[in-house]
Design an enzyme around this catalytic site. Structure first.
Site, PDB file in Angstrom:
ATOM      1  N   GLY A  65      83.913  53.225  11.490  1.00  5.27           N
ATOM      2  CA  GLY A  65      84.641  52.260  10.681  1.00  5.27           C
ATOM      3  C   GLY A  65      84.693  50.912  11.378  1.00  5.27           C
ATOM      4  O   GLY A  65      84.214  50.751  12.501  1.00  5.27           O
ATOM      5  N   GLY A 114      83.352  57.437  11.310  1.00  2.00           N
ATOM      6  CA  GLY A 114      83.324  57.317   9.856  1.00  2.00           C
ATOM      7  C   GLY A 114      82.058  57.855   9.223  1.00  2.00           C
ATOM      8  O   GLY A 114      82.059  58.307   8.075  1.00  2.00           O
ATOM      9  N   GLU A 137      86.072  59.003  19.603  1.00  2.00           N
ATOM     10  CA  GLU A 137      87.338  58.277  19.488  1.00  2.00           C
ATOM     11  C   GLU A 137      88.239  58.359  20.714  1.00  2.00           C
ATOM     12  O   GLU A 137      89.071  57.475  20.921  1.00  2.00           O
ATOM     13  CB  GLU A 137      88.109  58.765  18.250  1.00  2.00           C
ATOM     14  CG  GLU A 137      87.493  58.357  16.928  1.00  2.00           C
ATOM     15  CD  GLU A 137      86.325  59.218  16.494  1.00  2.00           C
ATOM     16  OE1 GLU A 137      85.676  58.880  15.497  1.00  2.00           O
ATOM     17  OE2 GLU A 137      86.043  60.245  17.169  1.00  2.00           O
ATOM     18  N   ASP A 145      89.134  61.446  13.475  1.00  2.00           N
ATOM     19  CA  ASP A 145      89.725  61.528  12.135  1.00  2.00           C
ATOM     20  C   ASP A 145      88.660  61.751  11.065  1.00  2.00           C
ATOM     21  O   ASP A 145      87.681  62.435  11.312  1.00  2.00           O
ATOM     22  CB  ASP A 145      90.570  60.274  11.862  1.00  2.00           C
ATOM     23  CG  ASP A 145      89.746  59.006  11.782  1.00  2.00           C
ATOM     24  OD1 ASP A 145      88.689  58.912  12.437  1.00  2.00           O
ATOM     25  OD2 ASP A 145      90.165  58.080  11.050  1.00  2.00           O
TER      26      ASP A 145
END
Length: 349
Positions: A65, A114, A137, A145
């Site tokens: 992202g 993402g 991450e 996530d």
């Protein structure tokens, strides 16, 4: 719509091509919205029998992202625009997960963060010799996530925990061996695959991809599963560190050195996240949990510091707070996972 997404219909296939090569096709909020709009439009369109997600150019399928955007939100608007990004991105992830038509994702390049979120829900996930898959991450103080808790927790043994904590980059053969990819197709055959998907019976998707697949080289991560399962057996981060510290092998020392560069808070969040996700039977519940985490981690010191160290200043010397695993208390982790006020909870489209 946005120029960073190319949406088209060829034959009976709807194509969503990521087209932001300068940023390795990292997702922006307009890209998330464009993908969602296309999927909603095609959902009830009888002329569109299946969906293909690929990238139009460059070496990245999707590198994640818009991290700089999220950091800017954390520093300047209290995380409001960042929470909006996560909320809508997670709705896209969930829409793909429950989509009633077959989705084919071509992971022909860097597939991180993402990019994992928009490829793993697909029924068909095609890896190539160019695939580089990771959930990195912990190195920026975020957490794995976009459904990472769901996908990683359901891998063989403790490989998911290993990937979540270390951010290890794995290749196409690894993805196939672990079930993160359904097919291994050489990049030279992708144009033919897409043309046949668009023109041939949608019931033959598996056959088309199978025909064009080739035998993948040996998976490197499979060779280390025994070590991974032994050293990453615990859901307590301190136990994992202690286990690696007690092993003088080159592999263990390398992974220990890697873990010592990661955010201790994020590592503890990831272990709790995967443990909790495995208890869930509904992907929407997983995404609601991940949104609770995201809304809080976004404005934590570690995220702004991690992005500073990796993206902004590029000194790769983050100063984590808390600085050690011991200093990350259970109360802190509990607070990150706690329910949000009812009006703020994440909900699917």
């Amino acid at each position: 719509m946005t120029d960073d997404i190319v949406v088209r219909v060829e034959g009976h296939a709807g194509f969503i091509s990521l087209n932001r090569p300068s940023a390795l096709n990292a997702l922006t909020l307009p890209m998330v919205h464009a993908m969602t709009q296309a999927l909603l439009a095609w959902r009830d369109d009888d002329a569109v029998k299946c969906v293909v997600i690929d990238h139009a150019d460059g070496r990245g399928f999707c590198a994640g992202g818009d991290i700089a955007y999220l950091r800017n939100s954390a520093l300047n608007d209290g995380g409001a625009s960042g929470r909006k990004f996560f909320h809508d991105e997670y709705q896209l992830n969930h829409l793909l997960f429950i989509y009633p038509k077959p989705v084919v994702a071509f992971m022909d390049g860097i597939t991180m963060g993402g990019g994992v979120g928009i490829s793993q829900p697909a029924r068909f996930r095609v890896a190539t010799e160019n695939s580089k898959f990771a959930m990195p991450e912990t190195g920026i103080g975020l957490f794995p996530d976009v459904g990472g808790g769901w996908y990683l927790s359901r891998l063989e043994g403790r490989v998911g925990q290993f990937l979540a904590l270390t951010g290890a980059r794995i290749d196409g053969p690894d993805c196939l061996a672990l079930g993160l990819a359904t097919h291994y197709v050489p990049s030279s055959a992708l144009a033919e695959a897409k043309a046949r998907i668009a023109s041939e019976d949608v019931e033959r998707l598996d056959g088309i991809l199978g025909t064009l697949s080739e035998t993948a080289p040996a998976s490197k991560i499979v060779e280390t599963v025994v070590q991974i399962n032994r050293h990453f057996a615990s859901d307590q981060f301190e136990d994992i560190l202690a286990s690696l510290e007690g092993d003088a092998s080159e592999w263990a020392m390398k992974e220990l050195a890697t873990l010592r560069t990661k955010s201790p808070q994020t590592c503890k969040v990831a272990l709790r996240q995967l443990s909790e996700s495995l208890k869930l039977s509904d992907f929407a519940d997983n995404m609601a949990m991940e949104y609770r985490i995201a809304s809080r981690v976004l404005v934590s010191p570690d995220f702004a510091e991690g992005v500073r160290a990796v993206i902004v200043d590029k000194d790769n010397a983050p100063r984590w707070d808390p600085a050690t695993a011991d200093a990350v208390t259970e109360d802190l982790i509990d607070a990150i996972f706690a329910a949000l006020p009812a009006q703020d909870e994440w909900k699917p489209l």
